[in-house]
Design an enzyme around this catalytic site. Structure first.
Site, PDB file in Angstrom:
ATOM      1  N   ILE A 341       0.949  -1.205   0.044  1.00 28.94           N
ATOM      2  CA  ILE A 341       0.081   0.030  -0.126  1.00 28.94           C
ATOM      3  C   ILE A 341       0.771   1.249   0.079  1.00 28.94           C
ATOM      4  O   ILE A 341       0.588   2.361  -0.738  1.00 28.94           O
ATOM      5  CB  ILE A 341      -1.033   0.007   1.345  1.00 28.94           C
ATOM      6  CG1 ILE A 341      -2.099  -1.168   0.893  1.00 28.94           C
ATOM      7  CG2 ILE A 341      -1.618   1.210   1.420  1.00 28.94           C
ATOM      8  CD1 ILE A 341      -2.975  -1.368   2.100  1.00 28.94           C
ATOM      9  N   GLU A 367      10.337 -18.643  19.569  1.00 33.02           N
ATOM     10  CA  GLU A 367       9.223 -19.213  20.550  1.00 33.02           C
ATOM     11  C   GLU A 367       8.498 -20.612  19.957  1.00 33.02           C
ATOM     12  O   GLU A 367       7.525 -20.579  20.336  1.00 33.02           O
ATOM     13  CB  GLU A 367       8.439 -18.102  21.296  1.00 33.02           C
ATOM     14  CG  GLU A 367       9.533 -17.340  21.917  1.00 33.02           C
ATOM     15  CD  GLU A 367       9.271 -16.742  23.181  1.00 33.02           C
ATOM     16  OE1 GLU A 367       8.200 -17.152  23.758  1.00 33.02           O
ATOM     17  OE2 GLU A 367       9.570 -15.660  23.704  1.00 33.02           O
TER      18      GLU A 367
HETATM   19  C1  LIG Z   1      16.081 -12.960  17.005  1.00 31.21           C
HETATM   20  C2  LIG Z   1      16.022 -14.356  17.777  1.00 31.21           C
HETATM   21  C3  LIG Z   1      15.719 -14.299  18.948  1.00 31.21           C
HETATM   22  C4  LIG Z   1      15.734 -15.437  19.682  1.00 31.21           C
HETATM   23  N1  LIG Z   1      15.752 -15.552  21.086  1.00 31.21           N
HETATM   24  C5  LIG Z   1      15.963 -16.852  21.563  1.00 31.21           C
HETATM   25  C6  LIG Z   1      16.027 -16.677  23.228  1.00 31.21           C
HETATM   26  O1  LIG Z   1      16.089 -15.472  23.815  1.00 31.21           O
HETATM   27  N2  LIG Z   1      16.361 -17.997  23.842  1.00 31.21           N
HETATM   28  C7  LIG Z   1      16.339 -19.125  23.137  1.00 31.21           C
HETATM   29  O2  LIG Z   1      16.484 -20.071  23.890  1.00 31.21           O
HETATM   30  N3  LIG Z   1      16.112 -19.056  21.619  1.00 31.21           N
HETATM   31  C8  LIG Z   1      15.817 -17.926  21.353  1.00 31.21           C
HETATM   32  N4  LIG Z   1      15.899 -17.963  19.812  1.00 31.21           N
HETATM   33  C9  LIG Z   1      15.897 -19.124  19.164  1.00 31.21           C
HETATM   34  C10 LIG Z   1      14.307 -19.526  18.445  1.00 31.21           C
HETATM   35  O3  LIG Z   1      13.471 -19.999  19.295  1.00 31.21           O
HETATM   36  C11 LIG Z   1      14.544 -20.890  17.155  1.00 31.21           C
HETATM   37  O4  LIG Z   1      15.665 -20.082  16.172  1.00 31.21           O
HETATM   38  C12 LIG Z   1      13.459 -21.430  16.923  1.00 31.21           C
HETATM   39  O5  LIG Z   1      13.260 -22.455  18.099  1.00 31.21           O
HETATM   40  C13 LIG Z   1      13.871 -22.413  15.794  1.00 31.21           C
HETATM   41  O6  LIG Z   1      14.992 -23.285  16.001  1.00 31.21           O
HETATM   42  P1  LIG Z   1      16.172 -23.394  14.727  1.00 31.21           P
HETATM   43  O7  LIG Z   1      16.643 -22.186  14.629  1.00 31.21           O
HETATM   44  O8  LIG Z   1      17.274 -23.971  15.321  1.00 31.21           O
HETATM   45  O9  LIG Z   1      15.518 -23.974  13.738  1.00 31.21           O
HETATM   46  P2  LIG Z   1      15.456 -25.579  13.346  1.00 31.21           P
HETATM   47  O10 LIG Z   1      14.805 -26.224  14.677  1.00 31.21           O
HETATM   48  O11 LIG Z   1      16.515 -26.206  12.810  1.00 31.21           O
HETATM   49  O12 LIG Z   1      14.467 -25.571  12.425  1.00 31.21           O
HETATM   50  C14 LIG Z   1      14.497 -25.485  11.098  1.00 31.21           C
HETATM   51  C15 LIG Z   1      13.333 -25.713  10.203  1.00 31.21           C
HETATM   52  O13 LIG Z   1      12.839 -27.136  10.542  1.00 31.21           O
HETATM   53  C16 LIG Z   1      11.576 -27.259  10.795  1.00 31.21           C
HETATM   54  N5  LIG Z   1      11.349 -28.386  11.619  1.00 31.21           N
HETATM   55  C17 LIG Z   1      12.036 -28.831  12.624  1.00 31.21           C
HETATM   56  N6  LIG Z   1      11.583 -29.779  13.156  1.00 31.21           N
HETATM   57  C18 LIG Z   1      10.666 -30.175  12.567  1.00 31.21           C
HETATM   58  C19 LIG Z   1       9.551 -31.026  12.635  1.00 31.21           C
HETATM   59  N7  LIG Z   1       9.572 -32.237  13.570  1.00 31.21           N
HETATM   60  N8  LIG Z   1       8.657 -31.384  11.574  1.00 31.21           N
HETATM   61  C20 LIG Z   1       8.447 -30.476  10.870  1.00 31.21           C
HETATM   62  N9  LIG Z   1       9.457 -29.298  10.625  1.00 31.21           N
HETATM   63  C21 LIG Z   1      10.364 -29.175  11.667  1.00 31.21           C
HETATM   64  C22 LIG Z   1      11.243 -25.931  11.661  1.00 31.21           C
HETATM   65  O14 LIG Z   1       9.937 -25.500  11.728  1.00 31.21           O
HETATM   66  C23 LIG Z   1      12.255 -24.756  10.847  1.00 31.21           C
HETATM   67  O15 LIG Z   1      11.271 -24.429   9.633  1.00 31.21           O
HETATM   68  C24 LIG Z   1      15.625 -16.803  18.912  1.00 31.21           C
HETATM   69  C25 LIG Z   1      15.898 -16.805  17.525  1.00 31.21           C
HETATM   70  C26 LIG Z   1      15.998 -15.520  16.813  1.00 31.21           C
HETATM   71  C27 LIG Z   1      15.981 -15.710  15.240  1.00 31.21           C
END
Ligand SMILES: Cc1cc2nc3c(=O)[nH]c(=O)nc-3n(C[C@H](O)[C@H](O)[C@H](O)COP(=O)(O)OP(=O)(O)OC[C@H]3O[C@@H](n4cnc5c(N)ncnc54)[C@H](O)[C@@H]3O)c2cc1C
Length: 385
Positions: A341, A367
């Site tokens: 927009i 989260e």
């Molecule tokens: C800016 C930011 C702030 C954050 N703050 C915090 C914090 O304060 N404390 C903290 O502990 N964490 C924090 N996080 C981490 C965040 O919670 C994780 O990035 C998130 O939970 C996903 O984990 P991952 O990045 O390891 O992705 P992965 O777990 O590696 O997942 C990769 C992809 O695979 C998919 N996937 C995984 N398992 C499955 C399944 N069984 N079936 C289908 N799909 C699946 C996921 O949905 C995703 O699309 C933060 C992340 C960011 C980017």
């Protein structure tokens, strides 16, 4: 019968935070965002308003409010800026809440007053470089050596972990093997500045640029045995329950971003002209904004339902996942439409909608990703496998 109106106290809080966000955050936050700088003054202002102590009892220096109040404040902050909102969300629901829920009286007395006042920030270290969705895959270890825990490992993407006012991070670590053979995971408080605890420089992020996100490493980092938070071996369950609550807060934050997109678009569509008319006179634009309003309204009902259940002590796991999933996905949609927009100006960082677009994507990831929310909802419906 359901009454969705806010009571006077909650409405007064909502209005106070709305005014603060408009007058204290909106005029200055873009510069912090561009510089990737943590806005200490704004955080101090939110501390003075009591936002970091909203759901905690006055005996800890809190405001004696509830989780619903926290969510209302987060929605209003995120209407204007998500970096500021996530700093409060993580500070309260991830930083201070584990201490409030599971801490000993001594731990609570030591840490909570400064956290509630916003003078200090706590962080929540669950995610590791090897994975976040599979919370049980924690590889960080903590072994007992005399009267100390010795921690080794790395945590990734930890919010509020490296600010000048960060006082602690609560870390999930493997402390042994359960009788059945699985990992025994516990939560341990690591004060900032403990030898062996290193905070990396800030990540360069797509959004939430004025918030603090760090990688943390622990190399033979020693903390006293009494820094165990809650019962040994209960860390995994504790972290999951904290995340259940946190999802409601993120849903409110996402609703705020979706609403902020509407605020900006209504204003812009009334001013911007094309083909001799205000763009808001074109039905194509009106319909986009009406759909944005429909989505934000529905998201608000979803988080308020989950938050009401939470504060009344009812089951709220499924409703929290539904609210988080829906509100984060519609926040992304609203941000995309808001940018559209605004035309070319929507692609310029000086326009709030550009910031909202960049800030929206993480809502589908942090989260618990959207996939994880769908897994939780399916599990609550009795689908396993
Ligand atoms: C800016 C930011 C702030 C954050 N703050 C915090 C914090 O304060 N404390 C903290 O502990 N964490 C924090 N996080 C981490 C965040 O919670 C994780 O990035 C998130 O939970 C996903 O984990 P991952 O990045 O390891 O992705 P992965 O777990 O590696 O997942 C990769 C992809 O695979 C998919 N996937 C995984 N398992 C499955 C399944 N069984 N079936 C289908 N799909 C699946 C996921 O949905 C995703 O699309 C933060 C992340 C960011 C980017």
């Amino acid at each position: 019968m359901i009454d969705n109106r806010l009571d006077d106290e909650h409405e007064a809080l909502r209005k106070t935070v709305e005014d603060f966000a408009r007058h204290e955050v909106a005029p200055v936050i873009a510069e912090f965002y561009e510089r990737g700088e943590f806005p200490y003054e704004i955080v101090a202002g939110m501390g003075r308003m009591g936002l970091f102590g909203l759901p905690f009892p006055e005996s800890y220096g809190g405001m004696g409010g509830d989780y619903f109040a926290l969510c209302l404040a987060l929605e209003e902050l995120a209407r204007v800026d998500s970096s500021v909102a996530i700093t409060v969300e993580a500070g309260v629901s991830l930083g201070a809440m584990p201490l409030y829920r599971f801490g000993s009286p001594a731990q609570q007395q030591r840490w909570l007053p400064a956290l509630c006042a916003g003078k200090h920030l706590g962080a929540f270290g669950l995610t590791e470089p090897g994975g976040g969705s599979d919370a049980g895959a924690v590889a960080t270890t903590a072994r007992l050596d005399g009267d100390e825990w010795v921690i080794n490992g790395t945590k990734a993407f930890i919010t509020n972990a490296g600010t000048d006012i960060t006082s602690l991070v609560t870390v999930a670590a493997v402390t042994g093997t359960k009788p059945g053979g699985g990992k025994e995971i516990s939560a341990i408080i690591v004060p900032a500045g403990t030898p062996g605890f290193t905070v990396s420089k800030k990540y360069s992020k797509v959004g939430w640029s004025a918030s603090d996100t760090r990688e943390l490493s622990f190399a033979d980092c020693r903390v006293p045995v009494e820094n165990l938070l809650g019962e040994r071996g209960r860390g995994y369950a504790q972290f999951l329950s904290i995340l259940d609550e946190g999802r409601v807060a993120i849903a409110a934050l996402a609703t705020g971003l979706a609403q902020g997109c509407i605020d900006e678009c209504v204003r812009y569509a009334r001013e911007r002209e094309a083909f001799g008319h205000k763009i808001g006179e074109y039905q194509a634009i009106q319909f986009k904004i009406a759909d944005m309003e429909m989505r934000a309204h529905t998201a608000r009902l979803a988080w308020r339902d989950a938050a009401s259940r939470l504060v009344h002590g009812d089951e709220f796991k499924k409703e929290a996942a539904l609210a988080k999933l829906y509100s984060s996905e519609i926040a992304v949609t609203n941000a995309r439409e808001a940018t559209q927009i605004h035309g070319g100006y929507g692609f310029m960082n000086e326009y709030p909608v550009a910031r909202m677009w960049r800030d929206s994507k993480i809502l589908e990831i942090g989260e618990g990703t959207s996939e994880v929310q769908r897994m939780l909802i399916a599990r609550e419906l009795g689908l396993v496998g």
